[in-house]
Design a protein around this motif. Structure first.
Motif, mmCIF file in Angstrom:
data_model
loop_
_atom_site.group_PDB
_atom_site.id
_atom_site.type_symbol
_atom_site.label_atom_id
_atom_site.label_comp_id
_atom_site.label_asym_id
_atom_site.label_seq_id
_atom_site.Cartn_x
_atom_site.Cartn_y
_atom_site.Cartn_z
ATOM 1 N N THR A 15 -5.580 12.248 14.346
ATOM 2 C CA THR A 15 -4.210 11.995 14.793
ATOM 3 C C THR A 15 -4.275 11.061 15.988
ATOM 4 O O THR A 15 -5.247 11.063 16.740
ATOM 5 N N VAL A 16 -3.238 10.250 16.163
ATOM 6 C CA VAL A 16 -3.230 9.216 17.203
ATOM 7 C C VAL A 16 -2.074 9.473 18.158
ATOM 8 O O VAL A 16 -0.948 9.734 17.726
ATOM 9 N N HIS A 17 -2.358 9.412 19.476
ATOM 10 C CA HIS A 17 -1.364 9.750 20.489
ATOM 11 C C HIS A 17 -1.402 8.712 21.613
ATOM 12 O O HIS A 17 -2.468 8.405 22.137
ATOM 13 N N LEU A 22 -2.976 0.477 8.964
ATOM 14 C CA LEU A 22 -2.428 1.013 10.213
ATOM 15 C C LEU A 22 -3.284 0.592 11.408
ATOM 16 O O LEU A 22 -2.766 0.277 12.478
ATOM 17 N N ARG A 23 -4.621 0.569 11.206
ATOM 18 C CA ARG A 23 -5.524 0.135 12.281
ATOM 19 C C ARG A 23 -5.264 -1.324 12.626
ATOM 20 O O ARG A 23 -5.247 -1.710 13.794
ATOM 21 N N SER A 24 -5.067 -2.146 11.590
ATOM 22 C CA SER A 24 -4.813 -3.573 11.804
ATOM 23 C C SER A 24 -3.526 -3.782 12.589
ATOM 24 O O SER A 24 -3.436 -4.651 13.460
ATOM 25 N N GLN A 25 -2.510 -2.957 12.271
ATOM 26 C CA GLN A 25 -1.241 -3.069 12.994
ATOM 27 C C GLN A 25 -1.413 -2.692 14.460
ATOM 28 O O GLN A 25 -0.850 -3.338 15.353
ATOM 29 N N ARG A 26 -2.227 -1.654 14.720
ATOM 30 C CA ARG A 26 -2.471 -1.247 16.102
ATOM 31 C C ARG A 26 -3.227 -2.342 16.849
ATOM 32 O O ARG A 26 -2.946 -2.640 18.007
ATOM 33 N N LEU A 85 0.826 -1.212 0.000
ATOM 34 C CA LEU A 85 0.000 0.000 0.000
ATOM 35 C C LEU A 85 0.857 1.256 0.000
ATOM 36 O O LEU A 85 0.424 2.304 -0.452
ATOM 37 N N GLU A 86 2.100 1.139 0.487
ATOM 38 C CA GLU A 86 2.964 2.308 0.465
ATOM 39 C C GLU A 86 3.222 2.748 -0.969
ATOM 40 O O GLU A 86 3.248 3.932 -1.279
ATOM 41 N N ASP A 87 3.408 1.770 -1.882
ATOM 42 C CA ASP A 87 3.633 2.108 -3.281
ATOM 43 C C ASP A 87 2.414 2.775 -3.872
ATOM 44 O O ASP A 87 2.515 3.711 -4.661
ATOM 45 N N LEU A 107 -6.224 5.833 0.357
ATOM 46 C CA LEU A 107 -5.844 6.304 1.687
ATOM 47 C C LEU A 107 -6.627 5.572 2.775
ATOM 48 O O LEU A 107 -6.111 5.315 3.858
ATOM 49 N N ARG A 108 -7.874 5.221 2.467
ATOM 50 C CA ARG A 108 -8.681 4.458 3.416
ATOM 51 C C ARG A 108 -8.051 3.082 3.674
ATOM 52 O O ARG A 108 -8.000 2.611 4.807
ATOM 53 N N ARG A 109 -7.579 2.447 2.604
ATOM 54 C CA ARG A 109 -6.935 1.139 2.745
ATOM 55 C C ARG A 109 -5.641 1.251 3.549
ATOM 56 O O ARG A 109 -5.310 0.377 4.358
ATOM 57 N N LYS A 110 -4.923 2.337 3.330
ATOM 58 C CA LYS A 110 -3.694 2.570 4.098
ATOM 59 C C LYS A 110 -4.046 2.731 5.585
ATOM 60 O O LYS A 110 -3.391 2.156 6.465
#
Length: 465
Positions: free
Chosen positions: A281-283, A233-237, A14-16, A226-229
């Protein structure tokens, strides 16, 4: 608009995909068509608030004076904009083109035209019809704005990231479509709207419609990437078992100030203005048990905004639906705090937030230091002052209690072999609260807060029965 590249066989790269959306391409979409035609210059604004006396549009939880105060706040949010005059005018016919009756409208028109320096009139209604906007502009001789167009302009001025710019561009599509229909109707009156463009088989209106549709599809396609990206990130969290706490509230209620107080994140710079936050943003912050949670700072809400505007920010607000907990921050010192609460809860319901999340919202009364003799009145409410950092420990305890309850985490005491990697693994994958009773057999009793999934991995990895 987006450069074609060879098909990437690895769908997880997804980064590409995101790299294809370079800043220049996003900026071109963002600046391609600006529907409000407000420009970047300063404006001297005359505010008109129609005070609806009865019917479905009458507001019962607020007053005309308070609504006018918020309208002034919206204008003052913009750099170099100022309010030169304002008026609250009664109306029984808010659905009509001119909104007001003949006498009131004539008096209003004379007042607007007699006020020196006016460059725009802000009619404090949710959305003006294209025909109404056109008629008012012709009568007053200046640009006419409604809440939709003014808030969009504020968003446009505050947009910094790719996602914010794309979502604003999507929210502007209905305005562009309305303007296009108006221009087509004008051409039809002049006898030129139905002429075909040579060799194309399309009228000018059809060509413009098609181009607008293509632009909308490009924006939606970019947002989907961007939604998929964001989903990745949500899955990683989630994989790291970090509980996610979304902080919601009416605009300028103190959400960012609260998150800064809970996390100690020096990078957060709260601003005393409407819509200072446009991006999620996430903190990271720690609870009393040393458990790490992620606080999600979200866009603030506002009353009387069309659903299309909220829908355009669905990619951003999607994070809320995947939270473990919602904190609803209220500016309890604000005279419209009850009305603001109703607006926020209505938006959350419209966003199809899961029922479990809606039923477990923690309500926080912020800015209690601004109210003399404040009393809670509700045992479930947490009173705080984010700025003065009062009441934060009680709030953290409440958050911890709710997180443990709703994420299925459990407190356990495990017998751990200290000559293995068990303790290091627990520090990484769970919340270690205490290490006790280190004996001669190289074991210790370790008190942890751990999810069922992590405990299952622990048992399998270390063959614990």
């Amino acid at each position: 608009m987006f450069k074609s590249k060879s098909q990437n066989t690895d769908n997880n790269r997804l980064e590409d995909e995101e790299d294809e959306l370079d800043e220049a391409e996003i900026e071109e979409l963002f600046q391609q068509q600006i529907p409000t035609s407000i420009g970047e210059e300063e404006h001297k604004v005359f505010i008109v608030h129609p005070d609806v006396k009865w019917g479905s549009r009458k507001q019962f939880l607020t007053t005309a004076a308070l609504q006018m105060e918020e309208a002034v706040g919206l204008v003052n949010t913009l750099y170099n904009w100022s309010v030169v005059d304002k008026i609250i005018l009664s109306t029984k016919t808010p659905e009509k083109k001119r909104i007001f009756g003949k006498g009131n409208f004539q008096a209003l028109t004379e007042k607007v035209r007699a006020t020196p320096g006016v460059t725009a009139v802000f009619v404090n209604v949710e959305r003006l019809s294209p025909s109404s906007e056109k008629e008012l502009q012709e009568a007053w001789g200046v640009k006419v704005l409604d809440r939709y167009s003014l808030v969009l302009h504020i968003f446009r001025c505050n947009a910094r990231t790719k996602e914010a710019k794309l979502q604003i561009s999507l929210a502007e599509i209905p305005l562009l479509r309305s303007r296009l229909r108006n221009e087509a109707a004008k051409l039809d009156q002049q006898g030129g709207g139905s002429r075909y463009i040579m060799g194309s088989g399309e009228t000018l209106y059809e060509v413009q419609q098609r181009l607008l549709k293509e632009r909308e599809l490009k924006i939606r396609s970019a947002l989907e990437r961007l939604r998929r990206k964001r989903h990745l990130l949500r899955s990683q969290r989630k994989h790291r078992d970090f509980p996610i706490v979304s902080v919601m509230g009416y605009t300028n209620c103190g959400k960012t100030t609260l998150i800064k107080a809970l996390t100690g994140d020096a990078g957060l710079q709260p601003k005393d203005q409407l819509f200072a936050t446009l991006d999620v943003t996430v903190h990271a912050g720690q609870l009393p048990s040393h458990m790490t949670v992620l606080y999600v700072d979200t866009i603030g809400f506002l009353s009387q905004l069309p659903h299309q505007l909220i829908d355009s920010f669905s990619a951003t607000l999607e994070d809320v639906t995947h939270s473990d907990l919602i904190i609803h921050v209220r500016d309890i010192s604000h005279p419209e705090t009850v009305n603001q609460k109703v607006n926020v809860l209505n938006v959350l319901k419209n966003l199809q937030i899961p029922e479990r999340l809606l039923n477990s919202i923690i309500e926080v009364h912020n800015k209690i230091d601004l109210i003399e003799g404040y009393e809670v009145g509700d045992a479930e409410v947490i009173p705080i002052s984010a700025l003065k950092q009062h009441g934060l420990e009680v709030l953290k305890e409440k958050i911890e209690e709710a997180v443990v309850k709703y994420t299925g985490k459990q407190t356990m005491t495990l017998k751990v072999q200290l000559n293995s990697s068990q303790l290091a693994w627990l520090y990484k994958e769970a919340t270690v609260q205490a290490v006790d009773d280190v004996g001669d057999d190289c074991t210790a009793n370790v008190k942890v807060i751990i999810s069922q999934a992590a405990y299952g991995r622990y048992r399998k990895l270390f063959q614990v029965t």
